[in-house]
Scaffold this motif. Structure first.
Motif, PDB file in Angstrom:
ATOM      1  N   ALA A 112     -38.697   3.855 -51.222  1.00 44.58           N
ATOM      2  CA  ALA A 112     -39.570   5.229 -50.722  1.00 44.58           C
ATOM      3  C   ALA A 112     -38.548   6.656 -50.813  1.00 44.58           C
ATOM      4  CB  ALA A 112     -39.948   5.049 -49.278  1.00 44.58           C
ATOM      5  N   GLU A 113     -37.319   6.217 -50.605  1.00 46.15           N
ATOM      6  CA  GLU A 113     -36.506   7.340 -50.651  1.00 46.15           C
ATOM      7  C   GLU A 113     -35.712   7.409 -52.074  1.00 46.15           C
ATOM      8  OE1 GLU A 113     -33.399   7.009 -47.514  1.00 46.15           O
ATOM      9  OE2 GLU A 113     -34.939   6.412 -46.061  1.00 46.15           O
ATOM     10  N   GLU A 114     -35.962   6.502 -52.911  1.00 40.21           N
ATOM     11  CA  GLU A 114     -35.706   6.512 -54.411  1.00 40.21           C
ATOM     12  C   GLU A 114     -34.362   6.589 -54.342  1.00 40.21           C
ATOM     13  OE1 GLU A 114     -36.967  10.267 -56.176  1.00 40.21           O
ATOM     14  OE2 GLU A 114     -39.100   9.861 -56.532  1.00 40.21           O
ATOM     15  N   ILE A 115     -33.820   5.249 -53.817  1.00 47.50           N
ATOM     16  CA  ILE A 115     -32.420   4.935 -53.729  1.00 47.50           C
ATOM     17  C   ILE A 115     -32.442   3.711 -55.059  1.00 47.50           C
ATOM     18  CG2 ILE A 115     -30.524   3.805 -52.538  1.00 47.50           C
ATOM     19  CD1 ILE A 115     -31.185   6.604 -51.664  1.00 47.50           C
ATOM     20  N   THR A 116     -31.511   3.996 -55.828  1.00 50.21           N
ATOM     21  CA  THR A 116     -31.366   2.911 -56.814  1.00 50.21           C
ATOM     22  C   THR A 116     -30.073   1.861 -56.402  1.00 50.21           C
ATOM     23  OG1 THR A 116     -29.680   4.158 -57.926  1.00 50.21           O
ATOM     24  CG2 THR A 116     -31.833   4.699 -58.477  1.00 50.21           C
TER      25      THR A 116
END
Length: 334
Positions: free
Chosen positions: A315-319
């Motif tokens: 959701a937070e676009e953390i890879t």
């Protein structure tokens, strides 16, 4: 072992490494005839070859992923096969099947394309899970079971797979058990301006470099024996384990902010493959011992496909790469 004896052993091993590395320098030069400006990708393929580990290349179309794998196979005296993964592919199309002969009134085994030294699984995420899972036994145990017969695969045996990260229509995610069997997952990026100019001129001229075999499977086998002997200090062993354990228990390493982003951490294969890949990296750099920079350089490739991201991370676009960066920044290198 005294420090003097250890230093002498490392010196002798360094001489052997330099002798064997000569063949891999030739191999790299041969591959670079066809592959321009993708040194990172070529090095990872060589690390997979040296570490007897499978490699997954991920990148947009046109980055020479398939060509690099084919070129590697052409430059080594070994058997090569290519499997184009499609939605209608069946497990028997990969491993083989039992064929009934009316004449002999008996079944015989027809081996599939998996029986080769280098197997290119092109666009592996285009086939459903049942086909991907046909590779599980082959990749881990280096054998294939057809009917009631189990047959060993050739040595060395490497699965070199590609997948496209942007076109997800009609694709299937790799199961975690399958993904974990890849030693490295490499993210391939665009070539730089000058490299792309060179590629453009080479294609426009109609010049197609001839790739010839420059090393034998025996050379590969000898180099692999040296990889296992390359010195890995206890402090670096602990550094590798700390890195892997930080993906499982981030709060124990002062990384509590990562806990909500990780649904599951890296498996024991991560620490095993990280130590092997670091040794292979040292070999390619003409060293008989591993330094912390070897571990740092290869860490993302070993870990990125072994960390399960939570819904919150997505959701937070953390890879996974960002998580690994934070772990590398937090854990002190020896």
């Amino acid at each position: 072992m005294s420090e003097l004896n250890q230093a002498e052993d490392i010196r002798q091993l360094t001489e052997k490494v330099r002798e064997q590395n000569y063949f891999f320098t030739l191999l790299k030069q041969e591959i670079n005839k066809a592959i321009i400006g993708q040194e990172y990708m070529v090095d990872r393929l060589l690390i997979g070859l040296l570490g007897n580990g499978h490699v997954l290349l991920e990148g947009v179309p046109g980055l020479a992923k398939t060509l690099a794998i084919k070129t590697l196979a052409d430059a080594v005296h070994g058997a090569f096969s290519r499997i184009q993964f499609t939605p209608d592919l069946l497990p028997a199309d990969v491993v083989g099947t039992m064929i009934y002969s009316i004449k002999d009134n008996d079944f015989s085994i027809k081996k599939g394309p998996i029986f080769a030294n280098f197997v290119l699984a092109d666009e592996i995420n285009r086939a459903p899970s049942k086909v991907q899972s046909a590779l599980l036994e082959a990749m881990q145990e280096k054998q294939v079971t057809i009917g009631d017969e189990t047959m060993p695969l050739p040595k060395p045996f490497l699965v070199l797979a590609t997948q496209n990260p942007i076109d997800q229509e009609g694709t299937y995610l790799l199961p975690e058990a399958q993904s974990d069997r890849f030693m490295l997952k490499c993210t391939i990026t665009y070539p730089n301006f000058e490299d792309e100019r060179t590629i453009m001129k080479m294609i426009a001229s109609g010049h197609s470099p001839e790739i010839r075999p420059v090393i034998t499977l025996e050379n590969v086998t000898e180099a692999k024996k040296l990889i296992n002997q390359i010195y890995l200090d206890e402090k670096i062993e602990k550094y590798i384990l700390d890195m892997v354990f930080a993906t499982r228990f981030p709060d124990q390493y002062g990384l509590s902010d990562l806990k909500s982003y990780i649904s599951f951490g890296a498996s024991p294969r991560a620490s095993i493959n990280l130590s092997i890949a670091a040794r292979a990296m040292a070999f390619l750099k003409n060293r008989a011992f591993v330094i912390p920079e070897d571990v740092k350089e290869i860490a993302k490739d070993v870990l990125r496909h072994r960390i399960g991201l939570s819904f919150e991370a997505e959701a937070e676009e953390i890879t996974a790469d960002e998580i690994i960066e934070k772990i590398l920044g937090k854990i002190q290198a020896p």
